[in-house]
Design an enzyme around this catalytic site. Structure first.
Site, PDB file in Angstrom:
ATOM      1  N   HIS A 132      -3.019   6.944   2.205  1.00  0.00           N
ATOM      2  CA  HIS A 132      -3.528   5.663   1.490  1.00  0.00           C
ATOM      3  C   HIS A 132      -4.924   5.421   2.124  1.00  0.00           C
ATOM      4  O   HIS A 132      -5.222   5.507   3.175  1.00  0.00           O
ATOM      5  CB  HIS A 132      -2.469   4.292   2.204  1.00  0.00           C
ATOM      6  CG  HIS A 132      -3.025   3.307   1.668  1.00  0.00           C
ATOM      7  ND1 HIS A 132      -3.647   2.440   0.459  1.00  0.00           N
ATOM      8  CD2 HIS A 132      -3.505   2.072   2.658  1.00  0.00           C
ATOM      9  CE1 HIS A 132      -4.447   1.348   1.018  1.00  0.00           C
ATOM     10  NE2 HIS A 132      -4.090   0.942   2.088  1.00  0.00           N
ATOM     11  N   CYS A 137       1.147  -1.209  -0.322  1.00  0.00           N
ATOM     12  CA  CYS A 137       0.170   0.126  -0.066  1.00  0.00           C
ATOM     13  C   CYS A 137       0.493   1.387   0.007  1.00  0.00           C
ATOM     14  O   CYS A 137       0.238   2.525  -0.448  1.00  0.00           O
ATOM     15  CB  CYS A 137      -0.802  -0.054   1.090  1.00  0.00           C
ATOM     16  SG  CYS A 137      -2.256  -1.064   1.424  1.00  0.00           S
ATOM     17  N   ASN A 154     -10.206   0.262  -0.553  1.00  0.00           N
ATOM     18  CA  ASN A 154      -9.244  -0.467  -0.256  1.00  0.00           C
ATOM     19  C   ASN A 154      -8.178  -0.635  -1.744  1.00  0.00           C
ATOM     20  O   ASN A 154      -8.276  -1.695  -2.008  1.00  0.00           O
ATOM     21  CB  ASN A 154      -8.566  -0.598   1.140  1.00  0.00           C
ATOM     22  CG  ASN A 154      -6.832  -1.078   1.167  1.00  0.00           C
ATOM     23  OD1 ASN A 154      -5.913  -0.791   0.242  1.00  0.00           O
ATOM     24  ND2 ASN A 154      -6.785  -1.495   2.494  1.00  0.00           N
TER      25      ASN A 154
END
Length: 323
Positions: free
Chosen positions: A249, A124, A279
């Protein structure tokens, strides 16, 4: 509060983001679709992670194809052609196989097969890692113009029966064009990791699915990474209140909002793309930045903090001037 932020001239050539763009898969998946099979309610999912809907890639939307589409959109926005690019950096952790590297395939799809091309796997944090690498290569003169792409098909690696991951992860791609500039418009990256906590987010082997200790990761991010964001601001010569955009993120809405409060980014538009996109790991930062720009919440010349964090555990943050 007025800002006195000004991109630093510096002793030599700098770099900047010329354009950023994103692409999301066609299939929209709301909480209602997931709730029954997971034995929870749609409201529980949104309350827990802040996500209302996400996008899942279909068979005709491969990772490299999404990356190439996002890159082509960014090139068009920058007024450049594929032939103008000599470096392609692909941030990803969800390639279906270890070889060939995804960046070479993306470059070929774009029609630039002779460009230097390599993948970065910092999960990420990957896009911010890739941006830091491209910035250094452009500054040094090794590259003239670079593409930095974050692209993921996380759903290929998710157990649809695992409530901790199936409600969170999604697919998509975002890309930025990096070019030389006489000023420093991509400021020094602050990056690092804590390998002792690597077991908190893993795919144990090629035949496994992603596992995540969400609460432990939440505690690590909200207690350990605020100083990283502060240091990135210091390296850019500004204080958090001068930020006009805060793009982390997109892991969890509560996490994002707590980070913004703890940092004191009081005048910044906070990216909340997670609510509608989920996500998307390495794709989340460029997708979130692209949405902020499209909504008009940040504009050309604004200082924006980018920060990625996740599996590894790895993190990276840098202040950039909004294209």
């Amino acid at each position: 509060m007025s800002s006195h932020y000004s991109p630093q001239a510096g002793p030599g050539a700098g770099s900047r983001i010329a354009a950023v763009a994103g692409v999301r898969p066609e299939r929209l998946v709301g909480n209602d679709e997931l709730a029954d099979s997971l034995g929870v309610s749609a409201e529980w999912i949104e309350r827990r992670v802040g996500i209302r809907e996400r996008r899942f890639a279909g068979p005709g939307e491969p990772l490299t194809g999404m990356g190439a589409t996002a890159a082509a959109k960014a090139l068009s926005a920058a007024g450049l052609a594929p032939a103008d690019i000599d470096l392609v950096v692909l941030a990803t952790c969800s390639m279906p196989s270890p070889m060939p590297n995804g960046a070479a395939s993306v470059a070929a799809l774009l029609g630039i097969p002779t460009a230097a091309a390599f993948d970065v796997n910092a999960a990420c944090a990957g896009f911010c890692y890739g941006l830091g690498v491209a910035d250094g290569l452009v500054r040094s003169g090794t590259s003239r113009r670079a593409l930095v792409i974050g692209a993921e098909r996380m759903t290929d690696w998710v157990d649809p029966a695992d409530v901790d991951t199936a409600t969170v992860f999604a697919d998509g791609a975002g890309a930025a064009v990096v070019v030389r500039d006489h000023r420093t418009r991509i400021h020094p990256v602050v990056w690092g990791g804590d390998g002792e906590k690597a077991s908190l987010v893993t795919i144990p082997d090629r035949h496994s699915r992603v596992t995540m200790s969400g609460q432990a990761v939440y505690r690590w991010v909200t207690t350990e990474l605020v100083h990283v964001a502060r240091e990135a601001c210091e390296r850019a010569g500004l204080v958090p209140a001068e930020l006009r955009g805060f793009v982390t993120h997109q892991a969890n809405l509560r996490m994002i909002e707590r980070l913004a409060r703890s940092l004191g980014a009081t005048n910044a538009a906070v990216a909340r793309d997670v609510v509608l996109t989920g996500n998307t790991s390495a794709a989340s930062v460029p997708l979130a930045l692209s949405r902020l720009i499209d909504l008009g919440e940040v504009g050309t010349g604004d200082p924006v903090l980018l920060m990625g964090f996740g599996a590894g555990l790895s993190y990276a943050a840098q202040v950039v001037t909004c294209p």
